[in-house]
Design an enzyme around this catalytic site. Structure first.
Site, short mmCIF file in Angstrom:
data_model
loop_
_atom_site.label_atom_id
_atom_site.label_comp_id
_atom_site.label_asym_id
_atom_site.label_seq_id
_atom_site.Cartn_x
_atom_site.Cartn_y
_atom_site.Cartn_z
N ASP A 90 0.87 -1.19 0.00
CA ASP A 90 0.00 0.00 0.00
C ASP A 90 0.90 1.23 0.00
O ASP A 90 2.10 1.14 0.27
CB ASP A 90 -0.92 0.00 1.23
CG ASP A 90 -1.84 1.23 1.28
OD1 ASP A 90 -2.28 1.67 0.20
OD2 ASP A 90 -2.09 1.75 2.37
N SER A 91 0.28 2.37 -0.27
CA SER A 91 1.00 3.64 -0.23
C SER A 91 1.43 4.00 1.17
O SER A 91 2.13 4.99 1.37
CB SER A 91 0.12 4.76 -0.78
OG SER A 91 -1.03 4.91 0.02
N TYR B 169 -0.49 8.14 -2.65
CA TYR B 169 -0.44 7.89 -4.09
C TYR B 169 -1.51 8.70 -4.83
O TYR B 169 -1.37 9.00 -6.01
CB TYR B 169 -0.67 6.40 -4.39
CG TYR B 169 0.51 5.49 -4.13
CD1 TYR B 169 1.67 5.93 -3.50
CD2 TYR B 169 0.45 4.15 -4.53
CE1 TYR B 169 2.73 5.09 -3.26
CE2 TYR B 169 1.50 3.29 -4.31
CZ TYR B 169 2.65 3.75 -3.68
OH TYR B 169 3.70 2.90 -3.45
N GLY B 170 -2.61 8.99 -4.15
CA GLY B 170 -3.74 9.63 -4.80
C GLY B 170 -3.45 10.99 -5.41
O GLY B 170 -4.20 11.49 -6.24
N CYS C 260 -4.38 -0.97 -2.10
CA CYS C 260 -4.44 0.47 -2.32
C CYS C 260 -5.39 0.70 -3.48
O CYS C 260 -5.16 0.18 -4.58
CB CYS C 260 -3.04 0.99 -2.67
SG CYS C 260 -2.97 2.72 -3.15
N THR D 70 -5.95 3.42 -5.20
CA THR D 70 -5.34 4.22 -6.27
C THR D 70 -4.40 3.37 -7.11
O THR D 70 -4.40 3.46 -8.34
CB THR D 70 -4.58 5.42 -5.68
OG1 THR D 70 -5.50 6.22 -4.93
CG2 THR D 70 -3.95 6.26 -6.76
N CYS E 191 -10.67 4.16 0.08
CA CYS E 191 -9.22 4.17 0.33
C CYS E 191 -8.98 3.27 1.52
O CYS E 191 -9.72 3.34 2.51
CB CYS E 191 -8.75 5.60 0.61
SG CYS E 191 -7.03 5.72 1.18
#
Length: 259
Positions: free
Chosen positions: A9-10, A41-42, A72, A74, A182
């Site tokens: 994940d981010s 990341y978005g 994630c 995004t 998210c």
């Protein structure tokens, strides 16, 4: 050692997915990458998101992962097609739970709280078009939420103020379902429950992702047959404190690492 389920994940938010996966698959080893140095990341371009997703994937593959969960929204919406076409392991993606919200809503109005990268993606729009016919989908970019969660400020005055700004317009439109788009956002559920009327359903994708992960492992004969206590390894390229607080598992191996 049994090959692990790889998850990235981010940042720390995907641990909400990890918890569901670990609960549903208690014999499986896992390895988790929290790319907090690059969160969120978005806010990034599609090219940046793809590059980071490739980096994370290759790290997890080099660590022996037999399946990769892109924890994630995004990264899923912007990179999973590329990952599936370039690597041989199965990939599990995440997208906002529009379908269950569309099935549950009585007011025919659904709110979606997500990142810019998710809301602007073609996958999100295709999903909305497919499942939300006749439903008003009110989209809200959760700008700033990921950063506060990464900083450990989940229940803070700043968080409540930001959430109120995002929720008020949706409440005025009479939504009765709020989709969390998210993987960081499930950690806001206790705060959201205090702020939202009781009748509003809060919907996230965690359990559905765990079910899909189990199903794909079964289909590919990849389920662990070990009866030993599994190893859960977490790496972050930022401070480990928030990650440790959210994982809250004394048996987990959590450390800071460049990747």
């Amino acid at each position: 050692m049994q090959k692990p389920i790889g998850i990235f994940d981010s940042g720390v938010g995907g641990t909400s997915i990890w918890k569901e996966v670990a609960k549903m698959l208690p014999n499986e080893n896992t390895i988790y990458l929290a790319d907090s140095a690059n969160a969120p990341y978005g806010e990034k371009s599609k090219e940046e998101i793809l590059s980071l997703s490739i980096k994370n994937t290759e790290y997890l593959l080099n660590a022996g992962s037999k399946i990769i969960v892109v924890a994630c929204n995004t990264a899923t919406t912007n990179a999973i097609d590329h990952l599936r076409s370039h690597y041989d392991v199965p990939f599990i993606g995440i997208e906002p739970a529009i379908k269950p919200a569309a099935l549950q809503t009585k007011t025919k109005k659904v709110g979606v709280l997500a990142t810019k990268g998710t809301l602007s993606s073609s996958l999100f729009h295709n999903t909305s078009k497919l499942f939300a016919e006749g439903i008003t989908v009110l989209e809200q970019e959760g700008k700033g939420l990921v950063e506060l969660i990464e900083a450990g400020k989940i229940d803070s005055p700043e968080m409540r103020s930001l959430l109120a700004t995002f929720l008020d317009p949706m409440l005025k439109e009479n939504i009765d379902c709020l989709v969390l788009g998210c993987t960081h956002y499930p950690y806001l559920i206790p705060v959201l429950r205090e702020m939202l009327p009781e009748h509003i359903n809060i919907i996230d994708s965690g359990e559905a992702v765990a079910r899909q992960t189990k199903a794909v492992l079964e289909q590919n004969n990849l389920l662990s047959d070990s009866e030993n206590r599994p190893d859960h390894i977490f790496y972050t390229n930022a401070d480990v404190k928030v990650l440790k607080d959210l994982v809250d598992d004394p048996t987990a191996q959590i450390s800071s690492k460049d990747f």
